[in-house]
Design a protein around this motif. Structure first.
Motif, short mmCIF file in Angstrom:
data_model
loop_
_atom_site.label_atom_id
_atom_site.label_comp_id
_atom_site.label_asym_id
_atom_site.label_seq_id
_atom_site.Cartn_x
_atom_site.Cartn_y
_atom_site.Cartn_z
N PHE A 82 0.86 -1.19 0.00
CA PHE A 82 0.00 0.00 0.00
C PHE A 82 0.90 1.24 0.00
CE2 PHE A 82 -2.78 -3.15 2.06
CZ PHE A 82 -3.94 -3.00 1.29
N LYS A 83 0.41 2.28 -0.66
CA LYS A 83 1.15 3.54 -0.68
C LYS A 83 0.50 4.48 0.33
CE LYS A 83 3.01 7.12 -3.69
NZ LYS A 83 3.10 7.64 -5.09
N ILE A 84 1.27 4.89 1.32
CA ILE A 84 0.79 5.81 2.34
C ILE A 84 1.68 7.05 2.28
CG2 ILE A 84 0.39 6.18 4.79
CD1 ILE A 84 -0.09 3.21 5.08
N GLY A 85 1.11 8.13 1.79
CA GLY A 85 1.91 9.33 1.58
C GLY A 85 2.96 9.08 0.51
N GLU A 86 4.22 9.33 0.85
CA GLU A 86 5.31 9.13 -0.10
C GLU A 86 6.01 7.79 0.08
OE1 GLU A 86 6.03 11.20 -2.62
OE2 GLU A 86 4.21 12.25 -1.96
N ARG A 87 5.55 6.99 1.01
CA ARG A 87 6.23 5.72 1.24
C ARG A 87 5.31 4.54 0.94
NH1 ARG A 87 5.45 3.54 6.57
NH2 ARG A 87 3.83 4.71 7.70
N GLU A 88 5.92 3.41 0.69
CA GLU A 88 5.17 2.19 0.43
C GLU A 88 5.41 1.21 1.57
OE1 GLU A 88 5.54 -1.34 -2.80
OE2 GLU A 88 5.21 0.66 -3.67
N ILE A 89 4.33 0.63 2.06
CA ILE A 89 4.45 -0.36 3.12
C ILE A 89 3.95 -1.71 2.60
CG2 ILE A 89 4.09 1.38 4.91
CD1 ILE A 89 1.24 0.09 5.26
N GLU A 90 4.28 -2.79 3.30
CA GLU A 90 3.77 -4.11 2.98
C GLU A 90 3.25 -4.75 4.26
OE1 GLU A 90 6.84 -6.37 1.09
OE2 GLU A 90 6.41 -5.53 -0.88
N ILE A 91 2.08 -5.37 4.16
CA ILE A 91 1.52 -6.06 5.31
C ILE A 91 1.10 -7.47 4.89
CG2 ILE A 91 0.70 -3.91 6.34
CD1 ILE A 91 -2.13 -4.70 5.48
N VAL A 92 1.03 -8.36 5.86
CA VAL A 92 0.48 -9.70 5.64
C VAL A 92 -0.63 -9.88 6.65
CG1 VAL A 92 0.95 -12.18 5.53
CG2 VAL A 92 2.74 -10.55 4.87
N PRO A 93 -1.87 -9.58 6.26
CA PRO A 93 -2.97 -9.69 7.21
C PRO A 93 -3.26 -11.15 7.56
CG PRO A 93 -3.82 -9.29 5.02
CD PRO A 93 -2.32 -9.17 4.92
N PRO A 94 -3.73 -11.41 8.76
CA PRO A 94 -4.13 -12.79 9.10
C PRO A 94 -5.33 -13.18 8.24
CG PRO A 94 -4.82 -11.27 10.82
CD PRO A 94 -3.97 -10.48 9.88
N SER A 95 -5.20 -14.23 7.45
CA SER A 95 -6.24 -14.59 6.49
C SER A 95 -6.87 -15.92 6.83
CB SER A 95 -5.66 -14.65 5.07
OG SER A 95 -5.17 -13.39 4.67
N GLY A 96 -8.19 -15.95 6.82
CA GLY A 96 -8.91 -17.18 7.06
C GLY A 96 -8.96 -18.08 5.84
N ILE A 97 -8.70 -17.50 4.66
CA ILE A 97 -8.68 -18.26 3.41
C ILE A 97 -7.40 -17.92 2.67
CG2 ILE A 97 -9.84 -18.71 1.21
CD1 ILE A 97 -12.46 -17.83 2.51
N ILE A 98 -6.63 -18.94 2.32
CA ILE A 98 -5.41 -18.77 1.52
C ILE A 98 -5.48 -19.75 0.37
CG2 ILE A 98 -2.89 -18.87 1.48
CD1 ILE A 98 -2.91 -18.31 4.48
N VAL A 99 -5.30 -19.26 -0.86
CA VAL A 99 -5.38 -20.10 -2.06
C VAL A 99 -4.12 -19.87 -2.89
CG1 VAL A 99 -7.89 -20.05 -2.07
CG2 VAL A 99 -6.63 -18.34 -3.36
N ASP A 100 -3.88 -20.74 -3.87
CA ASP A 100 -2.65 -20.59 -4.66
C ASP A 100 -2.90 -20.25 -6.12
OD1 ASP A 100 -3.55 -23.00 -5.64
OD2 ASP A 100 -1.74 -24.14 -5.16
N VAL A 101 -4.10 -19.75 -6.45
CA VAL A 101 -4.40 -19.27 -7.80
C VAL A 101 -5.17 -17.96 -7.65
CG1 VAL A 101 -5.62 -19.74 -9.97
CG2 VAL A 101 -4.48 -21.60 -8.76
N SER A 102 -4.79 -16.94 -8.41
CA SER A 102 -5.39 -15.62 -8.25
C SER A 102 -6.88 -15.62 -8.55
CB SER A 102 -4.67 -14.61 -9.16
OG SER A 102 -4.71 -15.03 -10.51
N GLU A 103 -7.33 -16.44 -9.50
CA GLU A 103 -8.76 -16.52 -9.81
C GLU A 103 -9.55 -16.99 -8.59
OE1 GLU A 103 -11.10 -16.04 -12.26
OE2 GLU A 103 -9.61 -14.77 -13.21
#
Length: 296
Positions: free
Chosen positions: A207-228
């Motif tokens: 995500f871009k916040i102001g002039e900097r870019e951050i990265e997060i890994v939210p706790p996810s209840g569903i994780i899959v290995d295909v973008s579709e």
């Protein structure tokens, strides 16, 4: 050298690179049994075992490793002869082998192929989709289109377009849970995330916040290995997820997903086309690269 011996060398080279008769057969558009029989006949003529075979794996023997590099060189020389002939014709023709990641292949390349064929009817397109990174030189692929940059000194490359990454959720989910107004608020929401097939790592959300870019890994209840599958889960009310906007566009157009956190979306210049040096002058490759530049 007889034609059947040359066929055996081609099957051997491809099976040695891919580690299985099935994968070699798929890349050569023949049956696994045809690959197996060709390799067996080659072994009988040479009087050596080229592979150690088990029910789960195919491994080169010491003799096979010594011969594999030479077989690859023979196959590459044959493909260069074919490229010279194609270049001499100047008009795009012949088989164009394209490798692409699943989202790019499904949402960008496949819809553009009918128009490409109308422009160049003498070209037959062989599109191969996978999120696994493949060696396009060893597989005889003419051009690959990937998200991200692939470091390979044997390949030429061209950056095609920026890719925008944004957050999405279904109208039903947003109606019941509300829309997050900042990336920090995602910790309070259900999320769906992607795990890369190639590395097994989960996707880090930028995500871009102001002039900097951050990265997060939210706790996810569903994780899959295909973008579709990420988008299918989101459309069914699974929560919030991140996607390339070109992949999510059909869902947004149908009203199944809504863009959120748009002011924090990130653009990255990392849709890249790659092709071997031997394909530099191939008219079909040049025509396809032009098409990609136009549509992206």
């Amino acid at each position: 050298m007889g034609l059947d011996r040359l066929t055996g060398l081609i099957a051997f080279a491809r099976a040695g690179s891919l580690g299985s008769y099935t994968a070699a057969a798929r890349s050569l558009s023949i049956s696994p049994s045809a690959v197996s029989k060709s390799v067996q006949r080659l072994e009988q003529r040479l009087g050596v075992s080229l592979f150690t075979r088990t029910t789960r794996s195919l491994t080169l023997t010491p003799e096979g490793r010594e011969l594999h590099g030479r077989a690859l060189k023979l196959l590459q020389d044959a493909e260069e002869i074919e490229q010279v002939a194609m270049t001499a014709r100047s008009e795009p023709s012949g088989v164009l082998r394209i490798a692409a990641s699943l989202p790019l292949g499904i949402h960008v390349i496949a819809p553009a192929l009918p128009e490409f064929r109308r422009r160049y009817p003498k070209v037959t397109v062989d599109l191969r989709l996978s999120d696994q990174i493949v060696d396009i030189v060893d597989l005889g692929v003419d051009v690959a289109v990937r998200i991200g940059e692939l470091a390979d000194s044997r390949l030429l490359s061209r950056r095609l377009a920026p890719m925008r990454l944004g957050a999405f959720a279904s109208p039903a989910y947003l109606a019941s849970r509300g829309a997050p107004t900042h990336p920090d608020a995602l910790a309070e929401h259900d999320t769906v995330n992607l795990r890369y097939q190639s590395s097994g790592q989960v996707f880090r959300w930028p995500f871009k916040i102001g002039e900097r870019e951050i990265e997060i890994v939210p706790p996810s209840g569903i994780i899959v290995d295909v973008s579709e599958a990420v988008l299918a889960a989101l459309a069914a009310g699974g929560g919030v997820g991140l996607s390339a906007t070109f992949v999510a566009a059909p869902y947004v157009a149908r009203g199944e997903l809504v863009p959120i956190l748009t002011e924090y979306a990130v653009e990255r210049h990392n849709i890249t086309a790659l092709w071997p040096e031997s394909r530099r002058a191939n008219p079909a490759v040049r025509a396809f690269l032009t098409l990609l530049q136009d549509i992206l």
